[in-house]
Design an enzyme around this catalytic site. Structure first.
Site: not given
Length: 676
Positions: A71, A99, A312-313, A335, A389
C-alpha cells in the site's frame, strides 16, 4: 536474404501475411524476454517470482502469524476484526518495511483463531478506509448485513488430497469441455454448493462422457448476477458455494473420475467496489489500475489493470500459480482477452484487416502480461491447459512465445456460435447457405489449436436465446411429451442434434458445451436481481426434465452422450485433416470425412435424397450414429446398423446413401483399424 529468412519467427513462416509486421512481432518477443528478466533480475525462474501469495497476505509460519500488504500511498495500516472488537489497536498496527510501500506485522499464535473475521483499516493523506486484504484467501459475506470480510482459514487438519491428476490418454488429448457454474448447477431454487455439485452433478458429467470441466465463478465476486466476471478477491474461492476444502474435494473427486478441471480466470478487469475490491485500495485510483479514463471500463463498470506495473504483474502472475498450487486446477480459460489486448477493449470493432492487430490501439503491456501468465502456468504445470477467450482473431494467440505468439494452448472459435445465432435467427433453414456454413465451421488458423462450440453460457443469458429456444420457442413448454406430435418441436430437435454434431465433427482440437444445453434446457439464465424480485427461479438447471421417461429431453441427452462417446472412441479431434467430400447448396447436403469416418448431413427441410452419390474410399461401411433414430426422438427412417458398399465408377469409388430430411449419419469403415 537467407539469413533474414532463417531468423524469421515461425509464426511468420506459417503466415506470410504477417511479414509486414515482422518488426512489431520481434519487438513483442523481445519485450516479453526483457520483462521476464527485469522481474526475476535474471537470478530466479519466473515461476519462483510468481509466489507473491506466499509473501503477502496472512500466514502462520514457525509459531507466529505474519501479515504483509502493499500500500504505497498509505500512512498507516491496522488489522481490525473480531480479535480487536473492530477497533484500531496499537498491537495490530503494521510497520512500513521498505520504500516500495510494503507493510508488515508479526503476531503471536493466540492473535487469531480459525474462523476469525478481519479486514484492514488503511490511512492515507486526509482520509482512511476499510479494505479486504488484496491477497485474502477466504472472504465471507454476513447473511444479514451483507458486509464482506476476510476470514482466517487455518483448520486443524489441512485438506488431504486423495487422487493424482489424471493421466491423459492419446484419445483424450482432445478437449471435451463441460462448462459449469456451481451455484446454478442444482435444480432447487437456491444457490448450489461445491459439495452438492460433487455429489449430484459430477456423476452426470462422467456419464455424459466429457473429459474436462470448465468451472465458472470461482474467484470471489460481490454480485452473484455477474456470473463471476466482476471479481473482488482474486485469491479467494467464492464462499457462497462453500469452503476452500469443499472446492478442493470437488477438484479431487473430478480427478478421481478421470476428469481435468480448468477454471475461468478473470484478469481482464476488476470490480469497482472499494471496500470489497482493489479499487482505490490505498486511497489512490492508480495503485493497481490505470489513472484517469483508461483505468475504467465504462461498458462493464469495472477497473482496468495497469499491466505495465511490476507490482501488478507480480499480483496477477502469482494468482496463476496460486490456483494451480493450492487447488490443483489443471489450467485456465482466460476471460476477456480481447478487452485486455486493445485500448478500446475491442468494443464495436470488426477486425477485418491485419492492421487492426498491430496498431497503436494494441496494449503491449497486456499482451506481455498474457505471455508471461502462460509461461508461469506451464512452468508450474507443464501439462496445464490455457485457453484464450478472444473475439478479435489476434494471430498467434495460441502459438508459442518463442514462435512470435502469446503462448496459449488453445483459443475459442467464437465465430462459430455467432454464426449459428445468425442462421437460426435470420435465415429460414431452407435457405441456409451450406457452402458458407462449411467455411465458417472450418475458418481457423491451422497453426493454432482451437475449441469450437455451438453455444456456451453467453447464448443462454436473459436477452439472448439458446439454440433450442430459437428453434422451438414457446412450444417447448407444452409439447415435449413423447406422445405429443408437434412440427416445431420435431424440427427443433432434429436441427439441434445436427448443429451440435457438425460443430463437434469439424472442431479443430476441442469442443465445449454449457451444462444443460446438451438436453435442450428450456429456459434462459437470469440471476437474482431487483428486476426479477431477486428470484432464483431461472438461476438453476432442471435435470429432472432430462431424467423424465415421458419427455423428449432425454432423447437429446442420449444423442449427445453417444456423440461424445463416438468422438472419444475414434480420437476424432486428434486428426486435423477434414476432406470435404461433397457440398451442394440446393440439396442442402454436406458430406466430409475425418479419422476414417464419413459424416453425411442433409439440412433440407422437405427433400429426402435417395441413392445420393459421392466419392469415398473403397470398402464397406456401417452406420454408427443416426440423428433420426427413434432412440433419439427421430422418425426412425433408417434401419439401425446399416452396411454400405462402395461401387467402382469412372475410375473411382462411390457410396450411395438414403439421406432423410434434417438428418445426419456417421459411417465407419468395416474391417479396418481406425487411425488413433
Amino acid at each position: 536474404m537467407k539469413t533474414s529468412e532463417a531468423t524469421l519467427p515461425r509464426l511468420l513462416k506459417k503466415d506470410s501475411y504477417l511479414r509486414p509486421y515482422r518488426e512489431i512481432i520481434e519487438n513483442r518477443m523481445r519485450r516479453v524476454r526483457e520483462t521476464e528478466k527485469r522481474l526475476t533480475s535474471g537470478e530466479t525462474g519466473l515461476a519462483d517470482f510468481a509466489s507473491g501469495h506466499e509473501y503477502f497476505g496472512l500466514h502462520y509460519r514457525e509459531g507466529q502469524w505474519i501479515f504483509r500488504e502493499w500500500a504505497p500511498n498509505a500512512t498507516g495500516l491496522f488489522l481490525i476484526g473480531e480479535m480487536t472488537g473492530w477497533r484500531e489497536e496499537a498491537a495490530f498496527a503494521l510497520e512500513r518495511i521498505n520504500d516500495q510501500g510494503v507493510w508488515e506485522i508479526r503476531l503471536p499464535r493466540n492473535a487469531f483463531r480459525h474462523g476469525d473475521l478481519y479486514r484492514l483499516r488503511i490511512h492515507w493523506p486526509d482520509n482512511r478506509g476499510d479494505r479486504i486484504p488484496a491477497y485474502a484467501r477466504r472472504v465471507v459475506q454476513d447473511p444479514e448485513t451483507r458486509i464482506f470480510n476476510a476470514q482466517v482459514w487455518q483448520p486443524p487438519l489441512p485438506y488431504h488430497w486423495k487422487n493424482p491428476v489424471p493421466r491423459i490418454s492419446e484419445q483424450d488429448e482432445q478437449l471435451l469441455i463441460y462448462e459449469v457454474h456451481t451455484g446454478m448447477a442444482q435444480e432447487a431454487e437456491k444457490i448450489g454448493s461445491y459439495s452438492e455439485f460433487t455429489g449430484y452433478i459430477l456423476p452426470r458429467i462422467v456419464r455424459a462422457g466429457y473429459n474436462t470441466i470448465q468451472l465458472m465463478a470461482v474467484q470471489e465476486h460481490p454480485y452473484y448476477g455477474s456470473f463471476g466476471y466482476q471479481v473482488s478477491n482474486f485469491f479467494a474461492a467464492s464462499s457462497r458455494f462453500g469452503t476452500p476444502d469443499e472446492l478442493k474435494a470437488l477438484v479431487d473427486a473430478a480427478h478421481g473420475a478421470g476428469l481435468r478441471v480448468i477454471m475461468d480466470l478473470v484478469h481482464s478487469h476488476a470490480v469497482s467496489n472499494e471496500t470489497e475490491g482493489l479499487s482505490r485500495f490505498d486511497g489512490t485510483p492508480y495503485q493497481y489500475f490505470h489513472e484517469g479514463p483508461r483505468g475504467r471500463h465504462t461498458a462493464w463498470d469495472s477497473r482496468c489493470f495497469d499491466y505495465g506495473k511490476p507490482q501488478v504483474l507480480h499480483f496477477l502472475l502469482s494468482n496463476c500459480r496460486f490456483w494451480l498450487d493450492e487447488y490443483r486446477f489443471d489450467g485456465f480459460r482466460f476471460d476477456g482477452v480481447t478487452s485486455m489486448l486493445y485500448r478500446d477493449h475491442g468494443l464495436g470493432k470488426a477486425f477485418t484487416a491485419y492492421d487492426d492487430y498491430f496498431s497503436d490501439n494494441l496494449d503491449e503491456d497486456a499482451l506481455t502480461c498474457l505471455a508471461l501468465a502462460n509461461r508461469v502456468t506451464h512452468a508450474v504445470r507443464p501439462d496445464a491447459i490455457t485457453i484464450a477467450e478472444d473475439v478479435s482473431g489476434m494471430p498467434g494467440l495460441a502459438a508459442p512465445v518463442e514462435d512470435g505468439g502469446v503462448g496459449f494452448d488453445y483459443r475459442f472459435a467464437m465465430g462459430v456460435p455467432d454464426y449459428w445465432i445468425r442462421l437460426t435467427k435470420e435465415v429460414a433453414d431452407e435457405d441456409w447457405p451450406t457452402g458458407h456454413l462449411w467455411y465458417e465451421l472450418n475458418n481457423r488458423r491451422p497453426e493454432e489449436k482451437t475449441i469450437s462450440y455451438a453455444e456456451s453460457h453467453d447464448q443462454a443469458l436473459v436477452g439472448d436465446k439458446t439454440l433450442i429456444f430459437r428453434l422451438i420457442d414457446a412450444d417447448i413448454y407444452d409439447h415435449m411429451r413423447k406422445d405429443d406430435q408437434n412440427f416445431r418441436v420435431d424440427r427443433g430437435m432434429a436441427l439441434h442434434k445436427m448443429i451440435r454434431l457438425i460443430t463437434l465433427a469439424t472442431a479443430g482440437n476441442g469442443y465445449l458445451n454449457f451444462m444443460g444445453n446438451e438436453f435442450g434446457h428450456p429456459e434462459w439464465i437470469d440471476f437474482p436481481r431487483e428486476g426479477n424480485r431477486w428470484s432464483l427461479r431461472y438461476a438453476r438447471r432442471q435435470w429432472s426434465l432430462a431424467d423424465h421417461p415421458d419427455l423428449k429431453y432425454r432423447f437429446l441427452a442420449d444423442f449427445d452422450r453417444d456423440m461424445i462417446a463416438m468422438v472419444r472412441r475414434c480420437g476424432l479431434l486428434s486428426h486435423p485433416n477434414i476432406p470435404l467430400l461433397k457440398e451442394h447448396h440446393s440439396d442442402k447436403v454436406i458430406l466430409f470425412s475425418r479419422a476414417g469416418l464419413i459424416f453425411a448431413f442433409n439440412f433440407h427441410p422437405t427433400r429426402s435424397h435417395s441413392d445420393y452419390p459421392f466419392h469415398a474410399a473403397p470398402g464397406e461401411y456401417r452406420m454408427i450414429l443416426d440423428s433420426d433414430a427413434a432412440d433419439y426422438g427421430g422418425q426412425g427412417r433408417l434401419s439401425p446398423d446399416q452396411h454400405h458398399l462402395t461401387q467402382p465408377e469412372n475410375g473411382s469409388h462411390q457410396l450411395r446413401l438414403y439421406l432423410p430430411t434434417r438428418t445426419a449419419i456417421v459411417l465407419e469403415p468395416v474391417g479396418k483399424v481406425l487411425p488413433k
